[in-house]
Write a protein that holds these residues in place. Structure first.
Motif, PDB file in Angstrom:
ATOM      1  N   HIS A 117      41.553  58.149  40.472  1.00  0.00           N
ATOM      2  CA  HIS A 117      41.765  57.224  41.163  1.00  0.00           C
ATOM      3  C   HIS A 117      42.292  56.948  42.644  1.00  0.00           C
ATOM      4  CE1 HIS A 117      44.616  53.138  40.961  1.00  0.00           C
ATOM      5  NE2 HIS A 117      44.022  53.029  39.909  1.00  0.00           N
ATOM      6  N   ARG A 118      41.718  56.389  42.563  1.00  0.00           N
ATOM      7  CA  ARG A 118      41.373  56.144  44.473  1.00  0.00           C
ATOM      8  C   ARG A 118      43.268  55.554  45.329  1.00  0.00           C
ATOM      9  NH1 ARG A 118      36.222  52.402  45.847  1.00  0.00           N
ATOM     10  NH2 ARG A 118      36.771  53.598  48.316  1.00  0.00           N
ATOM     11  N   THR A 119      44.579  55.372  44.394  1.00  0.00           N
ATOM     12  CA  THR A 119      45.554  55.357  44.287  1.00  0.00           C
ATOM     13  C   THR A 119      46.633  56.185  44.353  1.00  0.00           C
ATOM     14  OG1 THR A 119      45.052  52.624  45.573  1.00  0.00           O
ATOM     15  CG2 THR A 119      47.222  53.251  45.334  1.00  0.00           C
ATOM     16  N   ASP A 120      46.930  56.354  43.182  1.00  0.00           N
ATOM     17  CA  ASP A 120      47.202  57.035  42.716  1.00  0.00           C
ATOM     18  C   ASP A 120      47.339  58.434  42.216  1.00  0.00           C
ATOM     19  OD1 ASP A 120      46.356  56.435  40.228  1.00  0.00           O
ATOM     20  OD2 ASP A 120      48.134  55.560  39.597  1.00  0.00           O
ATOM     21  N   ALA A 121      46.070  58.577  42.306  1.00  0.00           N
ATOM     22  CA  ALA A 121      45.388  60.050  42.177  1.00  0.00           C
ATOM     23  C   ALA A 121      44.973  60.111  40.668  1.00  0.00           C
ATOM     24  CB  ALA A 121      45.873  61.537  43.322  1.00  0.00           C
ATOM     25  N   ARG A 122      45.402  59.708  39.554  1.00  0.00           N
ATOM     26  CA  ARG A 122      45.429  60.409  38.227  1.00  0.00           C
ATOM     27  C   ARG A 122      44.102  60.578  37.771  1.00  0.00           C
ATOM     28  NH1 ARG A 122      46.217  55.524  35.336  1.00  0.00           N
ATOM     29  NH2 ARG A 122      46.710  54.792  37.038  1.00  0.00           N
ATOM     30  N   CYS A 165      46.564  64.367  39.656  1.00  0.00           N
ATOM     31  CA  CYS A 165      45.045  64.466  40.542  1.00  0.00           C
ATOM     32  C   CYS A 165      44.649  65.909  40.102  1.00  0.00           C
ATOM     33  CB  CYS A 165      45.793  65.335  41.769  1.00  0.00           C
ATOM     34  SG  CYS A 165      46.349  66.990  41.308  1.00  0.00           S
ATOM     35  N   ASP A 172      36.529  49.665  39.914  1.00  0.00           N
ATOM     36  CA  ASP A 172      36.617  49.251  41.590  1.00  0.00           C
ATOM     37  C   ASP A 172      38.194  50.290  41.772  1.00  0.00           C
ATOM     38  OD1 ASP A 172      35.583  47.065  42.848  1.00  0.00           O
ATOM     39  OD2 ASP A 172      36.490  45.766  41.932  1.00  0.00           O
ATOM     40  N   GLU A 173      39.130  50.726  40.768  1.00  0.00           N
ATOM     41  CA  GLU A 173      39.951  51.432  41.437  1.00  0.00           C
ATOM     42  C   GLU A 173      39.878  53.456  41.476  1.00  0.00           C
ATOM     43  OE1 GLU A 173      43.894  50.337  39.403  1.00  0.00           O
ATOM     44  OE2 GLU A 173      42.209  49.248  38.299  1.00  0.00           O
TER      45      GLU A 173
END
Length: 714
Positions: A226-231, A290, A163-164
Motif C-alpha cells: 500500500h502506497r500510504t500505510d505500507a500494508r 510492511c 491506485d493505492e
C-alpha cells in the motif's frame, strides 16, 4: 469444543450469508449468499472492519476458484482469472473446518453439473502466522472425459484499488539473482473508466515462470504494498515447474490470482477420465504491516512447511572446491592440500564439486569433454590414481570434516552408456515420442521406475558405500517439455525418499546457482544455492536480497578468498556470507599463515552468529538493494522483536559517500539510552560503527569494505 476443532462437514443455509474463518493472526471472509461461494477478503483480525457494500451490490463477484476446461473457454473477453466460465458455474455443496498439529484447515467442496467435475478448494494457515496457503483438487465424477487447461491455486479479491498499490517483482537471472523492483500497479492496470464501459478493463500485472528452471527470469514470488500505510501482501507459488500469477482490478478492488502451469503460457493440460483426479500446486499469501513484516510471516511459514532436519540448527560451514578454485578439475594431487587448509581454518564439510567422474583424456575434461557423457557417476581412475577417490574421502574424514560430492542426477549425456541401457520411457519425451535433448543431455523422467532405480543405485552407492554425507545436486539444462510437472513432483518425492533412507544426509539444491529457488524445492532440501556469481563485488546485492527467497539458515552464499587478495578484499568476500550459509572456497592452500588467520577469524565469528540465524528474519536498513548501489545493507533479527541481538552486514562497494546512518528495529526510539554496537567482522578494519541516538552510524573510508555488526540493547 472450539469451532475450528471439529472434523465434520457443514452445510450453509440461505440465511447463513457469510462465513469467517481463521485465527489470531489471519482471518478469511467468505460470501455464501449465492450458488457459488466467494473469498471476499483476507486480513489481519485487528484491521478495521470493511465498509458494508451498498444494498444489492456484491463486494466481490469473483468465484472461489479458477479452472478452465478445454472446449469451455474463459467465458469473458478478459484475463482468464477473472472470467472463467467454469468457476462461475461451480455450486456449493459443503465445507469443512479442522484444526490439528498447529494448522487451521478449511476445504470447500464445489460441483459443476454440466461437466461432472467436483472441485475441492483447500485452505490452510499455521496458528499465529499471517499466511494463507491454498490449492485446488479436481475429481471427475462425470461420465465423460474432461481436460483441464488451467487450475489456479488461489483467487482472492477485495484488496485495495490499483491506485493505492505498488506491485513488487524480483528479477532472477544467472549471476544476478533476487533483484527486486517496484512500480505502481496502475501502470499495468490503466483506468479506462469502468462506469463508461460497464466493466473493468482486461489489463493486469502478469508474470510467469516456465519449465525446469522455475526461477529463471523471475522468482516465483510477488508482492503488493500500500502506497500510504505500507500494508503488504507477499506471495510465493510452490512449484518446481511452471507457474503464473496476475494482479488486476475487478469491481474497483484489486484481485490476486496464483497458479501453476496452464495451457496458454506453458502448453500444459491434464486429461481426467471418469474417476480421475488432479491436484494443483500450493501457493501461499503472507500479510504484513510492511514488506519486511510480510516477509517475516512468510519466513516463519517456510520453516513450518519444510522437512525437519538437524542441519537447520547446526549450520555447518561447507568448503566447496569449485568457485574460483578448481572449477571442475579436481585431482588427488590438487585436493589433498586444499582439504588440509580447509580443515585448518575451521570448515566442517568438504564438497568435491564437478569433474570427479571425468575420465576423458587429459585436456578434454574440466567441464569440457565429459559434459555429454555423464550419467554413470563413477569416479575417474585418471584423476584419482593409487587408491581412487577413497583416498580423498578418507582424508576429508581424517581432518574431521564430512565428505560431500557434486551430482547432476536428472541428466544423462547422449554419449553415456546409460542413454542406451535405459528405456525411452525413462526419459522425458516430446509429443512425437523423441527424447528431450538439451546441450547434449537427455532429461530423466522420475515418474518411471527405471529412472528412479538408476538414481537409487547411484546415491546408495555414494552415501552407503563411500560414506558421503553431503550432496550438491545441480541441474544445468532447462526444458518445458510435456510431463515436466509430473517429473518435478516425482523428483521431490524421490529426494524425500533418499532422505528417509539416509536421515543424516545434507542436500544442497542448485540449478546453475539460483535457477530453481522455489518454495517446493526449499521444503525438501536443506541448503539452497543462491548464485554462481564469481565477482566478489557483485555478490553483496545477491547475498542481501537472498532472504526474500530463502530463510537465512538455508541460503548458501559463496566466500572465496584468494592468496592474491588484499586483507580488505579477503574480509569483503567472507563478509558477504556471514548472515547466511557460508559456502567457502578459494585457494586456501596457497595462502600465507597470516591470510589463513583472517579466514579463521571470520569463520570463528560466523560460529558465534549462526546459533541466532535459525530463527531470524531479515530487514533492510537501506531498503532492498539495487544492483548498482554503492552501499548495501542486510539485517537479521529474532522473530520476537523485543529479544536477542540484531546483526547487520554493511557493504561499501564504491562512490564518494563514506558514511551512512542505518535504521535498526528494536533500537529505534531509544534515544541515547543503552545501545551497544560491536563490529564482529572483520577483526581489523578501517570501518567503524556507533549508535548516535537516532540510528547506527557506519563509516567506511575506503571501498570495497564490509562490516558485520552486532547491535544489542543493554
Amino acid at each position: 469444543m472450539p469451532q475450528d476443532d471439529r472434523d465434520r462437514w457443514t452445510r450453509s443455509y440461505p440465511w447463513s450469508l457469510s462465513y469467517r474463518w481463521g485465527h489470531s493472526a489471519l482471518t478469511a471472509d467468505f460470501d455464501l449468499s449465492g450458488d457459488t461461494p466467494r473469498l471476499v477478503r483476507v486480513r489481519h483480525p485487528g484491521d478495521p472492519e470493511p465498509a458494508v457494500p451498498e444494498e444489492g451490490k456484491a463486494e466481490v463477484t469473483l468465484p472461489l476458484l479458477d479452472v478452465v476446461l478445454l472446449g469451455d473457454g474463459v467465458g469473458y473477453s478478459g484475463p482468464r482469472f477473472t472470467g472463467t466460465a467454469l468457476g462461475r458455474r461451480m455450486t456449493y455443496r459443503a465445507h469443512r473446518s479442522t484444526y490439528g498439529d498447529g494448522w487451521h484447515r478449511l476445504t470447500f467442496e464445489l460441483r459443476d453439473a454440466a461437466s461432472g467435475l467436483t472441485a475441492f478448494v483447500e485452505y490452510a494457515s499455521p496458528d499465529g502466522v499471517a499466511v494463507l496457503r491454498s490449492r485446488v483438487r479436481l475429481r471427475n465424477d462425470g461420465a465423460g472425459t474432461v481436460t483441464a487447461r488451467s487450475v489456479g491455486s488461489l483467487l482472492v479479491g477485495g484488496l485495495p484499488g490499483a491506485d493505492e498499490l505498488l506491485v513488487f517483482r524480483a528479477r532472477n537471472d544467472w549471476g544476478a539473482e533476487c533483484r527486486w523492483y517496484a512500480e505502481p500497479l496502475r501502470d499495468s492496470v490503466p483506468d479506462i473508466n469502468r462506469e463508461a464501459h460497464g466493466h473493468t478493463g482486461h489489463a493486469a500485472a502478469r508474470l510467469a515462470g516456465r519449465g525446469s528452471w522455475p526461477t529463471d527470469g523471475h522468482l516465483a514470488m510477488g508482492g503488493l504494498v500500500h502506497r500510504t500505510d505500507a500494508r503488504s501482501w507477499l506471495w510465493q507459488i510452490e512449484s518446481a515447474s511452471s507457474w503464473s500469477w496476475e494482479a488486476g482490478e475487478a469491481e474497483g478492488h484489486t484481485y490476486l490470482a496464483l497458479g501453476g502451469p496452464n495451457h496458454d503460457e506453458h502448453q500444459w493440460r491434464e486429461v481426467l477420465a471418469p474417476g480421475g483426479e488432479f491436484t494443483g500446486e500450493w501457493a501461499a499469501l503472507a500479510l504484513g504491516t510492511c514488506f519486511d513484516g510480510a516477509l517475516a510471516e512468510l519466513t516463519a511459514y517456510r520453516r513450518l512447511v519444510r522437512r525437519p532436519h538437524p542441519d537447520h540448527e547446526r549450520l555447518p560451514i561447507v568448503f566447496n572446491d569449485y568457485m574460483n578454485t578448481l572449477m571442475g578439475d579436481p585431482t588427488t594431487e590438487k585436493l589433498l592440500p586444499l582439504i588440509d587448509a580447509a580443515a585448518e581454518v575451521g570448515a566442517e564439510y568438504f564438497c568435491v564439486d564437478a569433474g570427479w567422474y571425468d575420465d576423458e583424456p587429459e585436456g578434454e575434461g574440466a567441464g569440457g569433454g565429459w559434459w555429454d557423457s555423464v550419467g554413470a557417476w563413477l569416479p575417474s581412475a585418471r584423476r584419482f590414481p593409487g587408491g581412487g577417490i577413497g583416498v580423498v574421502l578418507d582424508r576429508i574424514r581424517e581432518r574431521g570434516m564430512v565428505p560431500g560430492l557434486w551430482l547432476e542426477p536428472e541428466v544423462v549425456g547422449v554419449r553415456s552408456p546409460l542413454a542406451r541401457e535405459l528405456p525411452d520411457e525413462a526419459f522425458l519425451r516430446h509429443a512425437d515420442g523423441s527424447r528431450v535433448t538439451e546441450q547434449g543431455r537427455h532429461q530423466l523422467d522420475l515418474t518411471h521406475p527405471a529412472a528412479r532405480a538408476h538414481l537409487d543405485r547411484t546415491v546408495d552407492r555414494i552415501i552407503g558405500e563411500w560414506g558421503v554425507g553431503y550432496l550438491k545436486l545441480d541441474y544445468n539444462i532447462t526444458t518445458s517439455a510435456p510431463g515436466h510437472l509430473d517429473h518435478s513432483r516425482a523428483w521431490l518425492a524421490w529426494l524425500s525418499s533418499v532422505l528417509d533412507r539416509h536421515p543424516g544426509l545434507v542436500v544442497e539444491n542448485c540449478a546453475s546457482g539460483g535457477m530453481r529457488m522455489d518454495g517446493a524445492s526449499l521444503a525438501v532440501a536443506q541448503v539452497q544455492s543462491t548464485s554462481d556469481q564469481q565477482d566478489p563485488l557483485r555478490c553483496p546485492p545477491i547475498a542481501a536480497s537472498a532472504p526474500t527467497a530463502v530463510p537465512p539458515e538455508q541460503g548458501a552464499v559463496w566466500a572465496y578468498p584468494q592468496p592474491s587478495y588484499t586483507d580488505a578484499e579477503i574480509a569483503f568476500t567472507l563478509g558477504s556470507a556471514l548472515l547466511g550459509r557460508v559456502h567457502l572456497s578459494g585457494r586456501l592452500d596457497g595462502m600465507t599463515e597470516r591470510q589463513r588467520g583472517l579466514v579463521r577469524e571470520a569463520l570463528a565469528a560466523y560460529k558465534e552468529i549462526r546459533g541466532d540465524l535459525g530463527a531470524a528474519v531479515a530487514f533492510w536498513p537501506l531498503g532492498l538493494p539495487g544492483w548498482e548501489d554503492d552501499w548495501v545493507a542486510l539485517g537479521v533479527r529474532g522473530a520476537d522483536v523485543e529479544a536477542g541481538p540484531v546483526y547487520v552486514s554493511v557493504w561499501r562497494r564504491g562512490g564518494d559517500v563514506a558514511e551512512r546512518v542505518l535504521a535498526v528495529p528494536r533500537v529505534a526510539g531509544l534515544g541515547e539510552r543503552g545501545v551497544r554496537v560491536e563490529v564482529v567482522h572483520p577483526q581489523v578494519t578501517g570501518g567503524t560503527a556507533e549508535w548516535d541516538g537516532v540510528g547506527v552510524r557506519v563509516r567506511m573510508p575506503e571501498a570495497p569494505m564490509v562490516v558485520v555488526l552486532r547491535v544489542t540493547v543493554v
